[in-house]
Design a protein around this motif. Structure first.
Motif, PDB file in Angstrom:
ATOM      1  N   SER A  51      -4.040   6.825  -3.441  1.00  0.00           N
ATOM      2  CA  SER A  51      -3.578   5.631  -2.722  1.00  0.00           C
ATOM      3  C   SER A  51      -3.584   4.475  -3.704  1.00  0.00           C
ATOM      4  N   GLN A  52      -2.662   3.533  -3.515  1.00  0.00           N
ATOM      5  CA  GLN A  52      -2.551   2.427  -4.451  1.00  0.00           C
ATOM      6  C   GLN A  52      -2.160   1.148  -3.731  1.00  0.00           C
ATOM      7  N   THR A  53      -2.779   0.056  -4.159  1.00  0.00           N
ATOM      8  CA  THR A  53      -2.357  -1.275  -3.736  1.00  0.00           C
ATOM      9  C   THR A  53      -1.819  -1.985  -4.975  1.00  0.00           C
ATOM     10  N   ILE A  54      -0.728  -2.722  -4.811  1.00  0.00           N
ATOM     11  CA  ILE A  54      -0.109  -3.470  -5.899  1.00  0.00           C
ATOM     12  C   ILE A  54      -0.007  -4.923  -5.461  1.00  0.00           C
TER      13      ILE A  54
ATOM     14  N   PHE B  39      -3.497  -4.337  -9.694  1.00  0.00           N
ATOM     15  CA  PHE B  39      -3.338  -3.158  -8.833  1.00  0.00           C
ATOM     16  C   PHE B  39      -4.651  -2.399  -8.784  1.00  0.00           C
ATOM     17  N   GLU B  40      -4.743  -1.479  -7.841  1.00  0.00           N
ATOM     18  CA  GLU B  40      -5.866  -0.546  -7.770  1.00  0.00           C
ATOM     19  C   GLU B  40      -5.341   0.801  -7.306  1.00  0.00           C
ATOM     20  N   TRP B  41      -5.615   1.821  -8.101  1.00  0.00           N
ATOM     21  CA  TRP B  41      -5.167   3.196  -7.833  1.00  0.00           C
ATOM     22  C   TRP B  41      -6.398   4.064  -7.677  1.00  0.00           C
ATOM     23  N   ARG B  42      -6.508   4.736  -6.540  1.00  0.00           N
ATOM     24  CA  ARG B  42      -7.648   5.625  -6.296  1.00  0.00           C
ATOM     25  C   ARG B  42      -7.125   7.030  -6.043  1.00  0.00           C
TER      26      ARG B  42
ATOM     27  N   MET C 239       0.850  -1.182   0.000  1.00  0.00           N
ATOM     28  CA  MET C 239       0.000   0.000   0.000  1.00  0.00           C
ATOM     29  C   MET C 239       0.890   1.238   0.000  1.00  0.00           C
ATOM     30  N   LEU C 240       0.586   2.178  -0.890  1.00  0.00           N
ATOM     31  CA  LEU C 240       1.348   3.428  -0.914  1.00  0.00           C
ATOM     32  C   LEU C 240       0.404   4.590  -1.164  1.00  0.00           C
TER      33      LEU C 240
ATOM     34  N   GLY D  87       5.007  12.316  -9.794  1.00  0.00           N
ATOM     35  CA  GLY D  87       4.527  12.142  -8.429  1.00  0.00           C
ATOM     36  C   GLY D  87       5.607  11.809  -7.438  1.00  0.00           C
ATOM     37  N   GLU D  88       5.235  11.929  -6.176  1.00  0.00           N
ATOM     38  CA  GLU D  88       6.105  11.599  -5.051  1.00  0.00           C
ATOM     39  C   GLU D  88       5.371  10.637  -4.133  1.00  0.00           C
ATOM     40  N   ILE D  89       6.116   9.713  -3.564  1.00  0.00           N
ATOM     41  CA  ILE D  89       5.548   8.799  -2.578  1.00  0.00           C
ATOM     42  C   ILE D  89       5.482   9.501  -1.227  1.00  0.00           C
ATOM     43  N   VAL D  90       4.300   9.494  -0.617  1.00  0.00           N
ATOM     44  CA  VAL D  90       4.102  10.090   0.700  1.00  0.00           C
ATOM     45  C   VAL D  90       4.271   9.030   1.782  1.00  0.00           C
ATOM     46  N   SER D  91       3.746   7.828   1.539  1.00  0.00           N
ATOM     47  CA  SER D  91       3.890   6.723   2.496  1.00  0.00           C
ATOM     48  C   SER D  91       3.910   5.411   1.733  1.00  0.00           C
ATOM     49  N   TRP D  92       4.529   4.391   2.348  1.00  0.00           N
ATOM     50  CA  TRP D  92       4.640   3.080   1.738  1.00  0.00           C
ATOM     51  C   TRP D  92       4.684   2.025   2.821  1.00  0.00           C
ATOM     52  N   THR D  93       3.856   0.998   2.702  1.00  0.00           N
ATOM     53  CA  THR D  93       3.888  -0.118   3.637  1.00  0.00           C
ATOM     54  C   THR D  93       3.691  -1.413   2.855  1.00  0.00           C
TER      55      THR D  93
END
Length: 198
Positions: free
Chosen positions: A22-25, A32-35, A1-2, A190-196
């Motif tokens: 937000s995106q799940t890969i 994937f799903e990008w919202r 999740m990012l 774009g820039e990544i704000v958070s990643w888990t």
């Protein structure tokens, strides 16, 4: 999740529109799903996804009124598969865990990765930096929606600002763009704000 923030535009002379997303890969299969939310107070929402080999793009106003989108189709699926492949830099675990991907070594700094089947199969080239991290991505034939049809166009991307995060080296900045008849342009930055990793 990012989560991400950045700007997008759909043509060379277009104005960049800010977004938050937000995106799940999926790490084990190509999906994937990008919202994303655009506009004042996030009044325009976009869902861009690849699920079970099917592409889905939905654009809504105020989360309810559908104002555009694409669902299904071989060209759309191919484009989404290529997006997934390009974003392996943000899902490094998928490089090892996704057994559906096919890999080829081009030279000591270039790999080719492909996924999908038949006419919906997509492939891209990954160019590595001196540390072996994904620096750029390229394809000559990513389908782009132009009016009522898809046209295969050259497509390029670049990753930078690598940081070690949760024991993985991840690029915290990236951009992708198209090469059209009128010239090349950056369509997404774009820039990544958070990643888990879950």
């Amino acid at each position: 999740m990012l989560t991400q923030r950045g700007t997008m535009r759909d043509r060379p002379a277009g104005r960049g529109i800010r977004f938050r997303a937000s995106q799940t890969i999926d790490l084990r299969q190509t999906g994937f799903e990008w919202r994303a939310a655009f506009g004042p107070f996030g009044c325009i929402s976009v869902t861009d996804a690849l699920k079970s080999g099917e592409a889905e793009l939905s654009v809504r106003a105020f989360r309810r009124l559908r104002i555009g989108g694409v669902r299904g189709g071989t060209a759309a699926a191919k484009g989404e598969i290529m997006r997934y492949l390009a974003e392996l830099a943000w899902a490094p675990d998928a490089i090892l865990c996704n057994a559906t991907l096919a890999w080829a070594v081009i030279d000591d700094r270039t790999l080719r990765v492909s996924g999908g089947h038949g006419d919906g199969r997509g492939e891209i080239e990954l160019r590595l930096d001196e540390s072996g991290r994904i620096e750029s991505v390229a394809a000559q034939d990513r389908p782009r929606k132009e009016g009522s049809r898809f046209v295969e166009r050259p497509w390029r991307g670049h990753f930078c600002n690598y940081r070690k995060h949760q024991d993985r080296w991840l690029p915290f900045s990236g951009e992708v763009g198209w090469v059209l008849d009128e010239g090349a342009f950056i369509a997404w930055h774009g820039e990544i704000v958070s990643w888990t990793c879950r």
